[in-house]
Design an enzyme around this catalytic site. Structure first.
Site, mmCIF file in Angstrom:
data_model
loop_
_atom_site.group_PDB
_atom_site.id
_atom_site.type_symbol
_atom_site.label_atom_id
_atom_site.label_comp_id
_atom_site.label_asym_id
_atom_site.label_seq_id
_atom_site.Cartn_x
_atom_site.Cartn_y
_atom_site.Cartn_z
ATOM 1 N N GLY A 252 43.149 36.908 44.036
ATOM 2 C CA GLY A 252 42.488 37.712 45.060
ATOM 3 C C GLY A 252 42.615 39.213 44.884
ATOM 4 O O GLY A 252 42.468 39.972 45.854
ATOM 5 N N SER A 253 42.819 39.677 43.651
ATOM 6 C CA SER A 253 42.972 41.134 43.486
ATOM 7 C C SER A 253 41.659 41.864 43.794
ATOM 8 O O SER A 253 41.680 42.976 44.336
ATOM 9 C CB SER A 253 43.484 41.488 42.089
ATOM 10 O OG SER A 253 42.518 41.221 41.104
ATOM 11 N N ASN A 254 40.523 41.251 43.488
ATOM 12 C CA ASN A 254 39.244 41.890 43.859
ATOM 13 C C ASN A 254 39.080 41.911 45.379
ATOM 14 O O ASN A 254 38.608 42.904 45.940
ATOM 15 C CB ASN A 254 38.073 41.166 43.203
ATOM 16 C CG ASN A 254 37.893 41.581 41.759
ATOM 17 O OD1 ASN A 254 37.374 42.658 41.484
ATOM 18 N ND2 ASN A 254 38.350 40.742 40.833
ATOM 19 N N ARG B 15 30.593 16.939 46.176
ATOM 20 C CA ARG B 15 30.193 18.339 46.270
ATOM 21 C C ARG B 15 29.372 18.618 47.523
ATOM 22 O O ARG B 15 29.524 19.653 48.148
ATOM 23 C CB ARG B 15 29.406 18.770 45.021
ATOM 24 C CG ARG B 15 29.031 20.236 45.096
ATOM 25 C CD ARG B 15 28.694 20.806 43.761
ATOM 26 N NE ARG B 15 27.327 20.533 43.383
ATOM 27 C CZ ARG B 15 26.688 21.149 42.372
ATOM 28 N NH1 ARG B 15 27.333 22.064 41.659
ATOM 29 N NH2 ARG B 15 25.457 20.858 42.065
ATOM 30 N N ARG C 173 34.073 27.842 41.524
ATOM 31 C CA ARG C 173 33.383 26.628 41.909
ATOM 32 C C ARG C 173 31.903 26.843 41.650
ATOM 33 O O ARG C 173 31.334 27.837 42.122
ATOM 34 C CB ARG C 173 33.632 26.416 43.405
ATOM 35 C CG ARG C 173 33.141 25.155 43.951
ATOM 36 C CD ARG C 173 34.104 24.043 43.663
ATOM 37 N NE ARG C 173 33.596 22.783 44.156
ATOM 38 C CZ ARG C 173 34.063 21.621 43.759
ATOM 39 N NH1 ARG C 173 35.020 21.567 42.864
ATOM 40 N NH2 ARG C 173 33.566 20.515 44.241
ATOM 41 N N ASN D 32 28.211 38.051 42.951
ATOM 42 C CA ASN D 32 29.316 37.526 42.136
ATOM 43 C C ASN D 32 29.758 38.595 41.155
ATOM 44 O O ASN D 32 28.958 39.449 40.744
ATOM 45 C CB ASN D 32 28.851 36.286 41.360
ATOM 46 C CG ASN D 32 29.984 35.648 40.569
ATOM 47 O OD1 ASN D 32 31.098 35.516 41.066
ATOM 48 N ND2 ASN D 32 29.723 35.267 39.330
ATOM 49 N N HIS E 71 31.546 38.844 37.363
ATOM 50 C CA HIS E 71 31.796 37.997 36.191
ATOM 51 C C HIS E 71 32.405 38.861 35.083
ATOM 52 O O HIS E 71 31.868 39.925 34.754
ATOM 53 C CB HIS E 71 30.486 37.373 35.701
ATOM 54 C CG HIS E 71 30.700 36.476 34.526
ATOM 55 N ND1 HIS E 71 31.190 35.194 34.645
ATOM 56 C CD2 HIS E 71 30.527 36.691 33.194
ATOM 57 C CE1 HIS E 71 31.300 34.656 33.441
ATOM 58 N NE2 HIS E 71 30.910 35.535 32.539
ATOM 59 N N SER F 240 30.462 42.421 34.940
ATOM 60 C CA SER F 240 29.126 42.527 35.537
ATOM 61 C C SER F 240 29.187 42.091 36.995
ATOM 62 O O SER F 240 29.926 41.167 37.346
ATOM 63 C CB SER F 240 28.143 41.585 34.828
ATOM 64 O OG SER F 240 28.127 41.798 33.431
ATOM 65 N N GLU G 76 20.938 29.756 38.776
ATOM 66 C CA GLU G 76 21.351 29.745 37.365
ATOM 67 C C GLU G 76 22.756 30.331 37.239
ATOM 68 O O GLU G 76 22.991 31.488 37.621
ATOM 69 C CB GLU G 76 20.368 30.582 36.532
ATOM 70 C CG GLU G 76 20.630 30.463 35.043
ATOM 71 C CD GLU G 76 19.856 31.497 34.231
ATOM 72 O OE1 GLU G 76 20.276 31.770 33.105
ATOM 73 O OE2 GLU G 76 18.859 32.040 34.749
ATOM 74 N N LEU G 77 23.684 29.556 36.713
ATOM 75 C CA LEU G 77 25.080 29.988 36.630
ATOM 76 C C LEU G 77 25.199 31.313 35.867
ATOM 77 O O LEU G 77 24.762 31.411 34.719
ATOM 78 C CB LEU G 77 25.919 28.906 35.936
ATOM 79 C CG LEU G 77 27.413 29.197 35.835
ATOM 80 C CD1 LEU G 77 28.066 29.213 37.201
ATOM 81 C CD2 LEU G 77 28.091 28.195 34.910
ATOM 82 N N ASP G 78 25.794 32.299 36.503
ATOM 83 C CA ASP G 78 25.996 33.633 35.926
ATOM 84 C C ASP G 78 24.680 34.245 35.430
ATOM 85 O O ASP G 78 24.677 35.077 34.517
ATOM 86 C CB ASP G 78 27.015 33.590 34.772
ATOM 87 C CG ASP G 78 28.385 33.096 35.223
ATOM 88 O OD1 ASP G 78 28.743 33.365 36.381
ATOM 89 O OD2 ASP G 78 29.080 32.454 34.415
ATOM 90 N N GLU H 218 37.067 46.073 37.318
ATOM 91 C CA GLU H 218 36.499 45.240 38.388
ATOM 92 C C GLU H 218 36.804 45.844 39.753
ATOM 93 O O GLU H 218 35.960 45.834 40.655
ATOM 94 C CB GLU H 218 37.096 43.826 38.330
ATOM 95 C CG GLU H 218 36.723 43.068 37.083
ATOM 96 C CD GLU H 218 37.171 41.615 37.119
ATOM 97 O OE1 GLU H 218 37.501 41.099 38.201
ATOM 98 O OE2 GLU H 218 37.189 40.994 36.046
HETATM 99 C C1 GRF Z 1 38.042 38.143 37.962
HETATM 100 O O1 GRF Z 1 38.272 38.355 36.603
HETATM 101 C C2 GRF Z 1 36.574 37.968 38.241
HETATM 102 O O2 GRF Z 1 35.763 38.719 37.399
HETATM 103 C C3 GRF Z 1 36.398 36.495 37.962
HETATM 104 O O3 GRF Z 1 37.561 35.890 38.464
HETATM 105 C C4 GRF Z 1 38.629 36.817 38.411
HETATM 106 C C5 GRF Z 1 39.230 36.903 39.781
HETATM 107 O O4 GRF Z 1 40.388 37.699 39.804
HETATM 108 N N1 GRF Z 1 35.185 36.013 38.561
HETATM 109 P P1 GRF Z 1 41.095 38.016 41.189
HETATM 110 O O5 GRF Z 1 41.381 36.672 41.867
HETATM 111 O O6 GRF Z 1 40.162 38.845 42.010
HETATM 112 O O7 GRF Z 1 42.361 38.725 40.850
#
Ligand code: GRF
Length: 224
Positions: A20-22, A78, A104, A120, A122, A149, A156-158, A187
């Site tokens: 969860g750092s983002n 699912r 997921r 998202n 990525h 990104s 479509e995935l990513d 990020e």
């Molecule tokens: C990140 O590298 C993000 O780009 C990817 O999953 C990772 C999540 O990292 N989708 P965090 O949990 O936010 O630290």
């Protein structure tokens, strides 16, 4: 789910599966006022995800929709998982869904429910290296550059329309750990920046042809 009225700050639901750092970077930017929005809920599909504890420490509402609990005849169900996830999102009143390390794959039907309102992040320079293990693949391929990104989510995935990217060099002797740390640092700047654009109305979905400040995003914005 209507988008919040113009007098209210948009509500963000942040979906996580891991550290969860983002999510923390986004929460701090909301708290500081640099993102004119607020996180209404952090939802994890993994009960033990470190990000759930971090969100609680930040005083954020959290929910766990534990994907492991949704099984039918011994196989993952699912549809039932996504129904529970949609119910949690709808109950939160979220305007935007922010996937931040949510590991997921979501069905087309689920994604369509939130078209134009789901982002998202990525860890690669899409369209290069869709899917998992992006850092290892960039090193193995001998890429000189790698990065991250942010895109709108489509079925479509990513593969949804790109909004912004940040490029890092791949250095001699890089390991997955050293390269992912370099990407992660980017990020935490890139994602809050894009969410700020979304929340203040500069970034628009525009029926699948996104615009920033009214100009078509034919190429992703490159940010340091
Ligand atoms: C990140 O590298 C993000 O780009 C990817 O999953 C990772 C999540 O990292 N989708 P965090 O949990 O936010 O630290």
């Amino acid at each position: 789910m209507p988008v919040s009225s113009s007098t209210e700050a948009p509500r963000l639901a942040v979906l996580i599966s891991g550290a969860g750092s983002n999510m923390v970077a986004i929460a701090r930017a909301c708290e500081a006022g640099s993102i004119p929005a607020r996180i209404c809920v952090v939802i994890s599909d993994v009960a033990q995800a470190g990000g759930v504890a971090r969100a609680r420490e930040l005083g954020l509402a959290t929910e766990v929709v534990d994907r492991g609990l949704f099984r039918r005849d011994g196989v993952a169900d699912r549809a039932a998982f996504e129904a529970a996830l949609a119910a949690a999102l709808d109950a939160s009143g979220a305007d935007y869904i922010i996937l931040a390390g949510f590991l997921r794959v979501l069905s087309a039907a689920f994604v369509q429910r939130y078209t134009g309102r789901m982002l998202n992040i990525h860890p690669s320079l899409l369209p290069r290296h869709k899917g998992l293990d992006t850092h290892a693949r960039a090193i193995a391929a001998g890429d000189a550059e790698h990065g991250v990104s942010v895109h709108f989510v489509t079925a479509e995935l990513d593969g949804g329309p790109l909004i912004a990217q940040s490029v890092v060099p791949v250095l001699d002797g890089d390991t997955v750990a050293s390269l992912s740390a370099r990407v992660h640092a980017r990020e935490h700047v890139l994602y809050p920046t894009v969410i700020q654009w979304l929340a203040n109305g500069r970034l628009r979905w525009n029926d699948g042809e996104p615009t920033l400040d009214g100009k078509a995003l034919t190429l992703p914005v490159k940010l340091a």
